[in-house]
Write an enzyme that holds these catalytic residues in place. Structure first.
Site, PDB file in Angstrom:
ATOM      1  CG  HIS A  95      -1.841  -1.109   1.378  1.00  0.00           C
ATOM      2  ND1 HIS A  95      -1.740  -2.042   2.376  1.00  0.00           N
ATOM      3  CD2 HIS A  95      -2.928  -1.460   0.641  1.00  0.00           C
ATOM      4  CE1 HIS A  95      -2.729  -2.915   2.269  1.00  0.00           C
ATOM      5  NE2 HIS A  95      -3.466  -2.599   1.223  1.00  0.00           N
TER       6      HIS A  95
ATOM      7  CD  GLN B  25     -13.828  -5.524  -2.014  1.00  0.00           C
ATOM      8  OE1 GLN B  25     -14.085  -4.352  -2.277  1.00  0.00           O
ATOM      9  NE2 GLN B  25     -12.606  -6.010  -2.095  1.00  0.00           N
TER      10      GLN B  25
ATOM     11  CD  GLN C 202       0.246  -6.039 -13.059  1.00  0.00           C
ATOM     12  OE1 GLN C 202      -0.002  -4.922 -13.531  1.00  0.00           O
ATOM     13  NE2 GLN C 202      -0.227  -7.157 -13.581  1.00  0.00           N
ATOM     14  CE  LYS C 203      -1.154 -10.240  -3.380  1.00  0.00           C
ATOM     15  NZ  LYS C 203      -2.581 -10.403  -3.229  1.00  0.00           N
ATOM     16  CG  ASP C 204      -5.381  -7.296  -5.720  1.00  0.00           C
ATOM     17  OD1 ASP C 204      -5.771  -8.383  -5.301  1.00  0.00           O
ATOM     18  OD2 ASP C 204      -4.753  -6.483  -5.001  1.00  0.00           O
TER      19      ASP C 204
HETATM   20  P1  AMP Z   1      -6.394  -3.974  -0.501  1.00  0.00           P
HETATM   21  O1  AMP Z   1      -6.219  -3.185   0.736  1.00  0.00           O
HETATM   22  O2  AMP Z   1      -5.923  -5.399  -0.391  1.00  0.00           O
HETATM   23  O3  AMP Z   1      -7.759  -3.845  -1.108  1.00  0.00           O
HETATM   24  O4  AMP Z   1      -5.406  -3.334  -1.569  1.00  0.00           O
HETATM   25  C1  AMP Z   1      -5.407  -1.960  -1.860  1.00  0.00           C
HETATM   26  C2  AMP Z   1      -4.502  -1.695  -3.025  1.00  0.00           C
HETATM   27  O5  AMP Z   1      -3.179  -2.141  -2.706  1.00  0.00           O
HETATM   28  C3  AMP Z   1      -4.914  -2.462  -4.305  1.00  0.00           C
HETATM   29  O6  AMP Z   1      -4.709  -1.622  -5.424  1.00  0.00           O
HETATM   30  C4  AMP Z   1      -3.969  -3.630  -4.306  1.00  0.00           C
HETATM   31  O7  AMP Z   1      -3.723  -4.147  -5.589  1.00  0.00           O
HETATM   32  C5  AMP Z   1      -2.713  -2.995  -3.720  1.00  0.00           C
HETATM   33  N1  AMP Z   1      -1.800  -4.000  -3.173  1.00  0.00           N
HETATM   34  C6  AMP Z   1      -2.111  -5.023  -2.338  1.00  0.00           C
HETATM   35  N2  AMP Z   1      -1.022  -5.776  -2.083  1.00  0.00           N
HETATM   36  C7  AMP Z   1      -0.002  -5.222  -2.782  1.00  0.00           C
HETATM   37  C8  AMP Z   1       1.385  -5.546  -2.942  1.00  0.00           C
HETATM   38  N3  AMP Z   1       1.934  -6.599  -2.338  1.00  0.00           N
HETATM   39  N4  AMP Z   1       2.148  -4.743  -3.730  1.00  0.00           N
HETATM   40  C9  AMP Z   1       1.593  -3.669  -4.355  1.00  0.00           C
HETATM   41  N5  AMP Z   1       0.301  -3.316  -4.244  1.00  0.00           N
HETATM   42  C10 AMP Z   1      -0.491  -4.079  -3.470  1.00  0.00           C
END
Ligand code: AMP
Length: 285
Positions: free
Chosen positions: A37, A61, A148-150
């Site tokens: 993040h 979701q 890019q992780k998702d």
């Molecule tokens: P989340 O809190 O899991 O919904 O993720 C929020 C944002 O952080 C989304 O755009 C994810 O793709 C990104 N994200 C989650 N894990 C990673 C990671 N390991 N590296 C880079 N971005 C990430």
């Protein structure tokens, strides 16, 4: 840093930014922040005058049997992370404020949105696209940054922005990993030490697919088989899918002639992990 907890106050702050002619970059998150993040927040800072981060565990979701109620939360830690990253606004609305009584309007991408993650988590992307669209309308960013992780989520958000004419530039940041390759994820907190150790197989499998691709392997059956062998070597790993799709269309391919994305989703006990890597020639990654 301003901490804003209502949709109304966030919308007012967004209007003030527009009036002031500020360029706003937006990073949506579900909190329990980690270096992944933070890397997106840094990217956001490079792109704009003002960085808005949202922290919202979006109920729509999550499926009925998923981990919504036990999703990890730590507001104090998240506040400290955002302050340290130089975030200007942290928007942390309540579910009641985002989805008022009788809420019934949703955005659904009907093709890619129902495959892969969408197939194994029915309704997931309908929830993601709905909340991201709502956040875009409330925050009014010029730029929004996603990981890019998702990869499938990123693809779908870009598609929604194109299809619905959101005047927002979508920027992506690379996946941040632990030293043994495990992609950072809030859900890693669920892993037992044993599962944590075995979970490196996602990275190892993807790395092997990249190695084979760069050595000239284009047969997707062979690429998937190599990945499956590495995942199945871990006694507790339960696979949902291992797939190779066209990077541009996200359609599954049998021959990887154009740049592709290898993706996988694997369970360890009650923890479901996803990861992906681009299959591109050496030097162009
Ligand atoms: P989340 O809190 O899991 O919904 O993720 C929020 C944002 O952080 C989304 O755009 C994810 O793709 C990104 N994200 C989650 N894990 C990673 C990671 N390991 N590296 C880079 N971005 C990430």
């Amino acid at each position: 840093m301003d901490v804003i907890e209502t949709v109304e106050a966030m919308a007012a702050s967004a209007r003030a930014s527009v009036r002031a002619g500020e360029r706003v970059a937006f990073v949506p998150t579900m909190g329990y922040l980690h270096e992944g993040h933070l890397s997106l927040m840094r990217l956001a800072k490079e792109k704009a005058d003002r960085v808005v981060v949202s922290l919202f565990v979006n109920p729509t979701q999550f499926g009925p049997n998923e981990d919504f109620s036990r999703y990890p939360r730590d507001l104090e830690h998240d506040l400290a992370c955002c302050r340290e990253a130089g975030v200007d606004v942290l928007f942390a609305p309540s579910a009641e404020d985002m989805y008022g009584r009788g809420y019934s309007t949703y955005i659904d991408e009907e093709e890619v949105g129902h495959q892969l993650e969408g197939q194994y988590r029915p309704g997931h992307f309908r929830g993601v696209l709905t909340v991201v669209a709502k956040l875009f309308l409330i925050v009014q960013p010029d730029v929004a940054v996603f990981g890019q992780k998702d990869a499938q989520q990123l693809w779908l958000i870009q598609k929604m922005v194109n299809d619905l004419n959101f005047p927002i530039q979508i920027v992506s940041g690379p996946t941040q990993r632990e030293s043994d390759g495990l992609a950072l994820s809030s859900r890693n907190a669920y892993l037992t030490p044993e599962h944590r150790q075995q979970a490196t197989c996602l990275f190892l499998a993807l790395q092997e697919a990249v190695r084979l691709y760069q050595a000239g392997e284009r047969n997707v059956y062979m690429l998937r088989k190599a990945m499956m062998d590495l995942v199945e070597a871990q006694p507790e790993a339960q696979m949902d899918y291992i797939e190779v799709v066209d990077q541009e269309t996200f359609a599954p391919v049998t021959t990887a002639l154009k740049p592709c994305v290898a993706l996988l989703a694997v369970w360890f006990g009650k923890t479901r992990l996803i990861d992906n890597m681009l299959l591109v020639d050496a030097g162009s990654a």
